[in-house]
Enzyme design. Structure first.
Site, short mmCIF file in Angstrom:
data_model
loop_
_atom_site.label_atom_id
_atom_site.label_comp_id
_atom_site.label_asym_id
_atom_site.label_seq_id
_atom_site.Cartn_x
_atom_site.Cartn_y
_atom_site.Cartn_z
N HIS A 174 -0.64 -38.80 8.14
CA HIS A 174 0.73 -38.97 7.68
C HIS A 174 1.74 -38.48 8.71
CE1 HIS A 174 4.28 -38.97 5.25
NE2 HIS A 174 4.42 -37.67 5.44
N ARG B 155 0.84 -59.80 3.75
CA ARG B 155 -0.58 -59.51 3.50
C ARG B 155 -0.78 -59.47 1.99
NH1 ARG B 155 -2.96 -53.78 5.12
NH2 ARG B 155 -1.91 -53.21 3.19
N GLU C 36 -10.54 -56.70 10.22
CA GLU C 36 -10.65 -55.25 9.98
C GLU C 36 -12.12 -54.87 9.85
OE1 GLU C 36 -7.37 -54.02 7.08
OE2 GLU C 36 -8.21 -55.83 6.19
N CYS D 133 -1.71 -55.14 14.18
CA CYS D 133 -0.73 -54.48 13.32
C CYS D 133 -1.16 -53.08 12.91
CB CYS D 133 -0.42 -55.32 12.08
SG CYS D 133 -1.85 -55.64 11.06
#
Lengths: 90, 562
Positions: free
Chosen positions: B185, B323, B412, B483
Site C-alpha cells: 500500500h 477490465r 497474468e 498495467c
C-alpha cells in the site's frame, strides 16, 4: 407493548450507512425503541454497534418495539425508514 | 550520519524531520478500582469516548465525502450508549478504565465478526476507536498520523489504507516504512501522491521523532543527519528531475519517434477528476470492482452503465480499457466467490466466475456497451485471469455479441504468457498485469512483505514472460500493454519498451517521469537496456545495471546508452 415487524429494504442490509441513519433517527425519538431479529434478545435502537451486530440482511425481518407516550409514532417512523432502500442514491 | 537501505519507490528524494506514526497504546498492568474511585474512573471513561467522537466529527467535517462517511460512522460508534454503559459497568465491578474500554470494545467486536461479511469489515474501524479511546484516557499520543505542525518525513512500521486516508501530501515530504514491498500500500500511495519513499527499511525502527533524514527513492536509502552539502545536492537533483519531467508533454514516444501510449490506471469514481486531468492518452486499466464491493448482490445494468458513462464521457476522444470484474482472492464478493476455497488466489476468480455465472459478465458487458454508445471514448474491454486461449476466444465472442468492438486478454497467469501467440490470435490486444503475473510465476503471495524480493518487477524471469507476450503481440500485430506497478518505474519502463511493450498504464502522477525518460532514449537504446536486464542473474543486478547505464541524469537527452 406496541410493536411492528419490518422487512429490511436496503439492498446491502442494515449496515454502515443505513444503520447510521436508523440509529440517528432512533436517538431523536421521545421513547426508547428496541429492535430484534430471529427471536434474539432485543437491542437498543440507538446503539449502532448493537444494531450492526444484528447482521440484518436485505429481506430479513426485524421487530421494532417501544412503550410509553409516542411509542406508536416512533415505531412508525423507524419502520418506514427500514422498509426503504437506504442504499439508493438520492 | 548513518545510511539505511530498503526498497526505493519512485525516483525522487526528500529531506526533513522524522515524525513517526504513533503505535496503538499499550495497556498498562491491570489494577483494581476501589468502589469509592469508580464514579470518577467511569466519568473519565465516558469523557474519553466523547472526546474521541468530537475529534472524529471535526475531521469528518474537513474530509472528502467518502472519508467523511467512514469517520462519521466511527463517531457514532464512539457515542454508542450500549458501549459506554458496558464500559462503565465493568469499571463499577472494579476494572480499571483502560481495561474496561478494551473489554467492552472486545465484546462488541465479537458481535460484529459473528455477523460476518461487510459487518465484519467494520471491525477495523472499531479497533481503531478502541485504540483512540484508550490513548485519550491514558493521556498517550493518538494512534495514527502525527501532526507536528510542519512538513515531515512519515516513518512507520507499515501503513494501511485506513492510516493514510487523511494524509496531507502538502505536509509529508517522504514515506519510510520498516516493512512492505514494491506493491504494498505504501508504494502504491507514494506513486499516486508523487512522494519519494523507501519501504522494507527495517533499520528505520531506530529513527525517533525530530531526527533529520534524507530519503532517496531512486537509491532506496534513508540517511540520518545528512550533511548540508548532501541535502543541497539532492534538492538540486530533485528540482532538475521535476523540471525535466514537467517539460515533456503529449503522447508518449521515444527520441526517434516510436510511439508508446501512456495511460492512467483508474479504480474508483472519486479518482476520476485527477485521472481525467492528467496528461495521458486514456485509461489503460479501468478496474470495475468498486461497483461490486460492499454489496450483497451484483449492481443492476442501469447503475453500472451510469457509472461507466461518467468515466467514458470524461475521457471522450481518448481510449478507456475496461477490465471486467476481477472478484475472488483478495477481493472476495459474496455473490461471486465460492465460500470454501482453500486457495482463493488459485480458485474461481476473474474470468472463471463467468463459467459459473454467465449473467454476471453479460450484464456487465451490456452496461459497458450502453455507456460507451455516444460517449466519444474509444472503449476497449479485457478479461482478467485468462489461462487458456479458448477462454479468451469465448470472451472475445461475447464482447462482440454485446456490441463492443475491441476485446483483449490480460496476461497474468504464466500459462497465458507461454501461449500468448494463440491468445493474440483470438483477441484484439493483450495487457500484462505484472503484479499478479509475478505472484503466479514465483508462487509468492502478493500480500506477504517477506516475499517482496520475489515480487520485484525487475526479476529476470518476469521480464522473460513479458518478452514472450510482447513478441507474440508483435508477431500477430496486436498491441501489448503493461498495467502493473512496473509501468510506473521510468527505468523499467524503458526496459519494457525494449522488450516490445507498446503501451504503459500507471498512476496519473507517474506518467511525467516515464514520458521524459522515453523522450530521452531511442528504441534501440531501450532494446539494449532490455538485453542488459535480461542478462542479469537477479532483480537487484538487473536494476543496478540499467540505472548505471542510464547514469545519474536518466532523463537528460543526449546521454549515451553504451
Amino acid at each position: 407493548m406496541p410493536q411492528r415487524t419490518v422487512t429490511i429494504g436496503s439492498r446491502s442490509g442494515l449496515h454502515a450507512r443505513p444503520a447510521s441513519l436508523f440509529v440517528q433517527t432512533a436517538a431523536r425519538q421521545p421513547v426508547k425503541v428496541t429492535v430484534s431479529r430471529d427471536g434474539q434478545a432485543p437491542v437498543d435502537a440507538r446503539s449502532l454497534l448493537s444494531v450492526l451486530a444484528l447482521g440484518a440482511q436485505h429481506g430479513d425481518d426485524v421487530v421494532l418495539a417501544a412503550e410509553g407516550d409516542g411509542a406508536e409514532a416512533a415505531i412508525e417512523e423507524l419502520a418506514a425508514l427500514l422498509a426503504r432502500d437506504l442504499d439508493a442514491k438520492e | 550520519m548513518a545510511v539505511m537501505t530498503g526498497i526505493g519507490i519512485g525516483g525522487g528524494s526528500g529531506a526533513g524531520p522524522v515524525a513517526r506514526m504513533a503505535p496503538p497504546p499499550a495497556l498498562p498492568a491491570p489494577r483494581t478500582v476501589a468502589a469509592a474511585d469508580a464514579p470518577a474512573e467511569a466519568a473519565a471513561v465516558r469523557e474519553a469516548l466523547l472526546s474521541v467522537a468530537a475529534d472524529l466529527e471535526q475531521r469528518a467535517a474537513a474530509a472528502s465525502d467518502a472519508v467523511a462517511e467512514v469517520l462519521s460512522a466511527q463517531a457514532l460508534m464512539a457515542t454508542d450508549p450500549a458501549l459506554a454503559d458496558r464500559a462503565e459497568a465493568l469499571v463499577r465491578e472494579g476494572t480499571d478504565g483502560a481495561h474496561a474500554l478494551a473489554a467492552a470494545f472486545g465484546e462488541f467486536r465479537a458481535g460484529l465478526e459473528a455477523a460476518g461479511g461487510y459487518f465484519a469489515e467494520r471491525v477495523a474501524d472499531l479497533d481503531d476507536l478502541r485504540d483512540r479511546s484508550v490513548a485519550r484516557l491514558l493521556g498517550l499520543p493518538m494512534p495514527g498520523l502525527p501532526a507536528p505542525g510542519h512538513p515531515y518525513v512519515l516513518v512507520a512500521e507499515d501503513l494501511a489504507p485506513a492510516d493514510t486516508a487523511l494524509l496531507d501530501p502538502a505536509q509529508v515530504l517522504a514515506l519510510v516504512t520498516q516493512r512492505g514491498g514494491p506493491t504494498s500500500h505504501t508504494a502504491i500511495l507514494a506513486k499516486i501522491l508523487g512522494l519519494p519513499a523507501v519501504v522494507g527499511c527495517a533499520a528505520a525502527g531506530t529513527l525517533a521523532d525530530g531526527r533529520q533524514v534524507l530519503v532517496d527513492g531512486a537509491a532506496g536509502t534513508v540517511e540520518s543527519d545528512p550533511p548540508p552539502a548532501t541535502v543541497a545536492g539532492a534538492a538540486a537533483r530533485e528540482e532538475r528531475r521535476r523540471r525535466q519531467a514537467a517539460q515533456a508533454s503529449g503522447p508518449g514516444r521515444t527520441a526517434d519517434g516510436h510511439p508508446v501510449k501512456l495511460l492512467v490506471n483508474l479504480g474508483a469514481l472519486h479518482e476520476l477528476p485527477t485521472a481525467a486531468a492528467a496528461d495521458s492518452e486514456g485509461v489503460g486499466l479501468f478496474r470495475t470492482e468498486f461497483l461490486y464491493l460492499d454489496r450483497a448482490q451484483a449492481p443492476a445494468m442501469e447503475e453500472q452503465a451510469a457509472a461507466y458513462r461518467k468515466v467514458f464521457t470524461a475521457f471522450a476522444g481518448r481510449r478507456v480499457v475496461v477490465r471486467t470484474l476481477d472478484a475472488g482472492a483478495d477481493k472476495p464478493l459474496p455473490f461471486a466467490t465460492a465460500a470454501d476455497e482453500p486457495n482463493p488466489a488459485l480458485g474461481v476468480r476473474g474470468l472463471r466466475v463467468a463459467t459459473r455465472d454467465p449473467e454476471l459478465l453479460r450484464t456487465q458487458l451490456a452496461a459497458i456497451a450502453e455507456a460507451a454508445d455516444g460517449s466519444g471514448a474509444e472503449v476497449w474491454v479485457m478479461a482478467p485471469m485468462v489461462s487458456v486461449p479458448a477462454e479468451a476466444a469465448r470472451f472475445a465472442e461475447l464482447v462482440r455479441a454485446c456490441g463492443l468492438r475491441t476485446a483483449g486478454a490480460m496476461v497474468e497467469v504464466p500459462a497465458a504468457a507461454l501461449r500468448a501467440g494463440s491468445l493474440a490470435r483470438t483477441c484484439d490486444f493483450l495487457s500484462i498485469g505484472t503484479n499478479d503475473l509475478a505472484q503466479y510465476a514465483f508462487a509468492a503471495d502478493r500480500t506477504l512483505g517477506s516475499l517482496a524480493e520475489l515480487l520485484d518487477p525487475w526479476q529476470p524471469a518476469l521480464l522473460d514472460l513479458v518478452r514472450m507476450a510482447a513478441a507474440a503481440g508483435e508477431a500477430n500485430s496486436r498491441p501489448v500493454g503493461v498495467c502493473g506497478e512496473a509501468a510506473a518505474d521510468p527505468a523499467l519502463a524503458l526496459v519494457l519498451v525494449g522488450l516490445g511493450v507498446t503501451s504503459l498504464s500507471a498512476a496519473p502522477g507517474c506518467l511525467a517521469e516515464v514520458r521524459a525518460a522515453l523522450r530521452a532514449r531511442t528504441l534501440d537504446d531501450c532494446r539494449r537496456l532490455a538485453e542488459r536486464a535480461l542478462a542479469a542473474p537477479d532483480a537487484a543486478t538487473a536494476r543496478t545495471a540499467v540505472l548505471e547505464t542510464l547514469g545519474p541524469d536518466a532523463l537528460e537527452a543526449g546521454a549515451e546508452v553504451r
